[in-house]
Design an enzyme around this catalytic site. Structure first.
Site, PDB file in Angstrom:
ATOM      1  N   LYS B  76       0.862  -1.189   0.000  1.00 17.96           N
ATOM      2  CA  LYS B  76       0.000   0.000   0.000  1.00 17.96           C
ATOM      3  C   LYS B  76       0.891   1.229   0.000  1.00 17.96           C
ATOM      4  CE  LYS B  76      -3.932   2.100   2.480  1.00 17.96           C
ATOM      5  NZ  LYS B  76      -4.933   1.937   3.556  1.00 17.96           N
ATOM      6  N   SER B 151     -10.028   2.272   2.756  1.00 19.82           N
ATOM      7  CA  SER B 151      -9.115   3.027   1.911  1.00 19.82           C
ATOM      8  C   SER B 151      -8.129   2.141   1.152  1.00 19.82           C
ATOM      9  CB  SER B 151      -8.326   4.022   2.762  1.00 19.82           C
ATOM     10  OG  SER B 151      -7.441   3.329   3.629  1.00 19.82           O
ATOM     11  N   SER B 175     -10.422   0.074   6.979  1.00 19.57           N
ATOM     12  CA  SER B 175      -9.794   0.178   5.655  1.00 19.57           C
ATOM     13  C   SER B 175      -9.126  -1.093   5.142  1.00 19.57           C
ATOM     14  CB  SER B 175      -8.752   1.304   5.649  1.00 19.57           C
ATOM     15  OG  SER B 175      -9.379   2.549   5.600  1.00 19.57           O
TER      16      SER B 175
END
Lengths: 95, 484
Positions: B76, B151, B175
């Site tokens: 990420k 997210s 998330s």
């Protein structure tokens, strides 16, 4: 609780955010909606409840008072938008 | 190769059926073929990946390989990667090349994993649909007109579509779990403090925790093991040995006590999702678990509590972006105050600005007690609910999200509607307990996830419960059409 456009401008100033004038109105509506949702909290009974800042009841760890980090000034300044002679440049603050 | 589990990939690498270079090349080719449609990567690091693959092949040849050596992954883009752009999904950091590695990057590199690239995400991890990214929205591989959740939307889209075998992710209010649920993946957020936050760009420091999205609990256990552990560079890292997650995966569930929180099955849960979760409960009963109702009476206050605590912490954390030391800097300004304001006004997107302003407001003089202190007190009530529940049961089971993935653009104009996506996930962050989501069926052709929540540091038990369910079901093995 709702926020007026004037309050939004004041909060944006405190947060050091420049807002174009056309965004102030929509932000006032959206932030007011968020605060209205948050107002549900006022119904919760919290007398005698100690506030919880953190999920683990931990204390700050101590370490030996010895140098542990090397100087990486050049690496950090290499990613700065404006530097000169080892210092960060900002607009003049002292006349 | 992209349908194999991490264990199968590792066995194939060790038996020299394929090299890490071939495996890496295969994933880079798939990214080239499919990512235009998905937008799951912000940066693809092909050269770095092939160099890491060659190093892994050398380790494999020398017989020095571990369980993850030579296996690719997506990181990420919230984790700092030395020498590689780390954008956090924001224009503010569009040109930011991190000067150091996050601890988890260092650990996974050290385990011999191969980083394919940096996964797309909501800006500063603020969002539930991956529509706030400066680099554009990510599409859900199960339906390209729908969001992948957020997210960690890039992480899940990449893994669900076979553009990475596994990915790292972070979870401040859901998330990891909500996007895993929307894309048919297994995602785990461990206990707060279990995985180092060093080099993970901060959003809300008392809630942020790193974890994994994978295609099974078995895969997630392997990578979480390699990420976890004490780190002196993170002041909230916990000094406590890490359990053997993979070693815990063989245990029978006979006698496991599962609690169903009645507040999680109340109004708001889509009947299609509810049916899938109720069927999963039956599977657990068949596996020998006992199921009873529990109550988390303050859970309905999770969302309002979170939207005080998280923005308050975010407004403090994001104060560091000043246009001076790194990140976006406005041009043509004449005063220092103007430099701060214009750099931040230009560098941050609308959702980040909203949260900074809410945080600034609730911390400001005259409102602190009514908002911030009040939210901290309710946070303790939520925490106490879990402590009570875990006195009665071993795991809590409920939905991860109210329904299946929604369409792109459906909620972008209504922040409060977007926030309610995390209604079932936020409580675990406020309490600090571990939680995960795993696939439990399909509704209207789209994946439904169920959530397991465990007591502090009980990741091993939770992963085993997920693994046993995945031995009895095959939902997690289903692939989105066009990406097989």
């Amino acid at each position: 609780m709702s926020l007026s456009p004037e309050q939004v401008k004041q909060v944006a100033h405190l947060a050091r955010l420049s807002l174009p004038p056309e965004k102030v109105g929509p932000y006032a509506t959206q932030l007011s909606n968020i605060l209205q949702m948050v107002d549900q909290l006022s119904g919760a009974s919290t007398d005698q409840v100690p506030p919880m800042a953190h999920p683990l009841e931990m204390v700050q760890r101590l370490r030996a008072d010895a140098v542990s980090e090397e100087n990486r000034r050049e690496a950090f300044q290499a990613i700065a938008p404006a530097v000169e002679n080892g210092v960060y440049l900002v607009p003049r603050v002292i006349e | 190769m992209h349908t194999l589990s991490l264990k199968e990939l590792s066995d194939g690498l060790k038996a020299r059926r394929f090299s890490s270079r071939e495996l890496t090349r295969h994933y880079l080719d798939r990214i080239g073929a499919h990512d235009r449609a998905l937008n799951s990567y912000i940066t693809v690091t092909a050269e770095r990946a092939l160099a890491q693959a060659d190093a892994a092949d050398a380790r494999l040849a020398a017989g020095e390989a571990g369980a993850l050596t030579g296996i690719p992954l997506a990181q990420k883009d919230i984790f700092c990667t030395a020498g590689v752009r780390t954008s956090c999904g924001s224009k503010m950091l569009d040109k930011f090349v991190a000067p150091y590695d996050a601890t988890i990057v260092r650990k996974l590199d050290g385990a011999g994993m191969v980083m394919l690239g940096k996964a797309n995400m909501d800006e500063f991890a603020m969002g539930s649909s991956n529509e706030t990214s400066f680099y554009g929205p990510v599409k859900n591989p199960w339906d390209l007109e729908r969001v992948p959740g957020g997210s960690s939307g890039g992480s899940v889209a990449a893994v669900a579509a076979g553009l990475a075998p596994v990915a790292t992710a972070t979870d401040t209010g859901g998330s990891i779990r909500q996007p895993a649920a929307l894309t048919n993946l297994t995602g785990i957020k461990p206990t707060y403090g279990r995985v180092s936050r060093y080099g993970m760009i901060a959003f809300a420091s008392s809630l942020d925790q790193a974890g994994v999205v994978a295609r099974s609990a078995q895969d997630a256990a392997l990578v979480l093991q390699a990420m976890s552990g004490f780190d002196p560079l993170d002041s909230t890292s916990v000094e406590r040995p890490v359990d053997d997650y993979s070693g815990a995966l063989g245990k029978s569930l006979k006698g496991l006590r599962i609690g169903l929180p009645k507040e999680y099955f109340a109004e708001g849960l889509d009947p299609g999702a509810r049916a899938c979760i109720e069927a999963a409960v039956k599977v657990y009963e068949g596996l020998g678990a006992s199921v009873r109702e529990v109550s988390l009476p303050n859970a309905p206050l999770s969302v309002p509590t979170y939207y005080v605590v998280a923005p308050a912490e975010a407004s403090s954390n994001l104060a560091r972006f000043d246009g001076v030391r790194y990140g976006h800097r406005a041009e043509g300004v004449h005063t220092l105050e103007e430099l701060y304001k214009r750099s931040r006004g230009e560098g941050f997107g609308a959702e980040v600005q909203r949260r900074i302003m809410i945080g600034t407001y609730v911390l400001s003089h005259g409102y602190y007690d009514a908002y911030y202190l009040k939210a901290q007190k309710v946070r303790r009530l939520i925490y106490d609910d879990f402590r009570r529940a875990f006195g009665e049961v071993d795991l809590v089971l409920g939905p991860t999200a109210q329904s299946v993935a929604f369409k792109l653009g459906d909620k972008t104009d209504d922040p409060v509607a977007m926030y309610l996506n995390d209604i079932y996930t936020i409580a675990a962050n406020l309490a600090g307990i571990p939680a995960m989501s795993l696939p439990c069926g399909f509704h209207q052709g789209l994946p439904v996830g169920m959530q397991l929540m465990g007591n502090f540091f009980d990741e091993a038990r939770m992963l085993n419960a997920a693994h046993q369910y995945q031995q009895a079901t095959d939902f997690h093995r289903q692939w989105p059409k066009g990406f097989e």
